[in-house]
Design a protein around this motif. Structure first.
Motif, PDB file in Angstrom:
ATOM      1  N   TYR A   1      -3.264   5.322  -2.520  1.00  0.00           N
ATOM      2  CA  TYR A   1      -4.211   6.224  -1.870  1.00  0.00           C
ATOM      3  C   TYR A   1      -3.721   7.660  -1.986  1.00  0.00           C
ATOM      4  O   TYR A   1      -2.521   7.925  -1.894  1.00  0.00           O
ATOM      5  CB  TYR A   1      -4.348   5.876  -0.381  1.00  0.00           C
ATOM      6  CG  TYR A   1      -4.882   4.495  -0.137  1.00  0.00           C
ATOM      7  CD1 TYR A   1      -6.245   4.265  -0.009  1.00  0.00           C
ATOM      8  CD2 TYR A   1      -4.031   3.399  -0.061  1.00  0.00           C
ATOM      9  CE1 TYR A   1      -6.747   2.992   0.195  1.00  0.00           C
ATOM     10  CE2 TYR A   1      -4.520   2.115   0.140  1.00  0.00           C
ATOM     11  CZ  TYR A   1      -5.874   1.917   0.268  1.00  0.00           C
ATOM     12  OH  TYR A   1      -6.368   0.655   0.470  1.00  0.00           O
TER      13      TYR A   1
ATOM     14  N   LEU B   1      -9.836  11.379   2.222  1.00  0.00           N
ATOM     15  CA  LEU B   1      -9.428  10.399   1.224  1.00  0.00           C
ATOM     16  C   LEU B   1      -9.963  10.841  -0.140  1.00  0.00           C
ATOM     17  O   LEU B   1     -11.176  10.906  -0.337  1.00  0.00           O
ATOM     18  CB  LEU B   1      -9.977   9.025   1.594  1.00  0.00           C
ATOM     19  CG  LEU B   1      -9.589   7.862   0.701  1.00  0.00           C
ATOM     20  CD1 LEU B   1      -8.087   7.615   0.747  1.00  0.00           C
ATOM     21  CD2 LEU B   1     -10.343   6.612   1.133  1.00  0.00           C
TER      22      LEU B   1
ATOM     23  N   SER C   1      -8.432   6.239  -4.002  1.00  0.00           N
ATOM     24  CA  SER C   1      -8.217   4.933  -3.384  1.00  0.00           C
ATOM     25  C   SER C   1      -8.545   3.846  -4.399  1.00  0.00           C
ATOM     26  O   SER C   1      -9.175   4.119  -5.421  1.00  0.00           O
ATOM     27  CB  SER C   1      -9.086   4.772  -2.137  1.00  0.00           C
ATOM     28  OG  SER C   1     -10.452   4.712  -2.470  1.00  0.00           O
TER      29      SER C   1
ATOM     30  N   SER D   1       0.855  -1.190   0.000  1.00  0.00           N
ATOM     31  CA  SER D   1       0.000   0.000   0.000  1.00  0.00           C
ATOM     32  C   SER D   1       0.887   1.235   0.000  1.00  0.00           C
ATOM     33  O   SER D   1       1.933   1.251   0.649  1.00  0.00           O
ATOM     34  CB  SER D   1      -0.900   0.045   1.237  1.00  0.00           C
ATOM     35  OG  SER D   1      -1.796  -1.030   1.251  1.00  0.00           O
TER      36      SER D   1
ATOM     37  N   ALA E   1       0.490   5.565   0.346  1.00  0.00           N
ATOM     38  CA  ALA E   1      -0.364   6.730   0.599  1.00  0.00           C
ATOM     39  C   ALA E   1       0.433   7.993   0.314  1.00  0.00           C
ATOM     40  O   ALA E   1       1.517   8.191   0.859  1.00  0.00           O
ATOM     41  CB  ALA E   1      -0.849   6.740   2.047  1.00  0.00           C
TER      42      ALA E   1
END
Length: 108
Positions: free
Chosen positions: A66, A86, A89, A36, A38
């Motif tokens: 993200y 957010l 995503s 993942s 971000a």
């Protein structure tokens, strides 16, 4: 690492994201074998959001991308707090009674 033992890369900047920030996050993801990633900043441009959506739709490795915008808020006399929004995503499976799903990039 998240609870599933995936490496999570967080690239953050307390300013408007630049193209080099996305490139840096990509490099960190590649070198760490991240599951993942971000990208966190005070603002992500529309083309950066689209790039994150493209990465989510194109990468076959299963890496989740993200985009998170942060701002400072204050309610009444309370201390300042950081608000995270957010803005990009991975697409989510249908959920809820309406079966609505997130669009490409996860934006509702």
């Amino acid at each position: 690492r998240d609870s599933g033992e995936d490496v999570v890369v967080v690239s953050s900047k307390n300013a408007i994201a630049e193209d080099s920030d996305l490139g840096r996050a990509l490099g960190m993801a590649a070198s760490s074998g991240a599951g993942s990633v971000a990208l966190v900043s005070s603002s992500l441009r529309e083309d950066q959001r689209k790039a994150l959506a493209w990465l989510n739709n194109q990468t076959r490795s299963g890496v989740r991308w993200y985009g998170i915008e942060m701002s400072v808020v204050r309610i009444g006399d309370s201390p300042a707090a950081i608000l995270f929004d957010l803005v990009a995503s991975p697409a989510q499976p249908p959920s809820g009674p309406s079966g609505a799903e997130h669009g490409a990039g996860g934006q509702e």
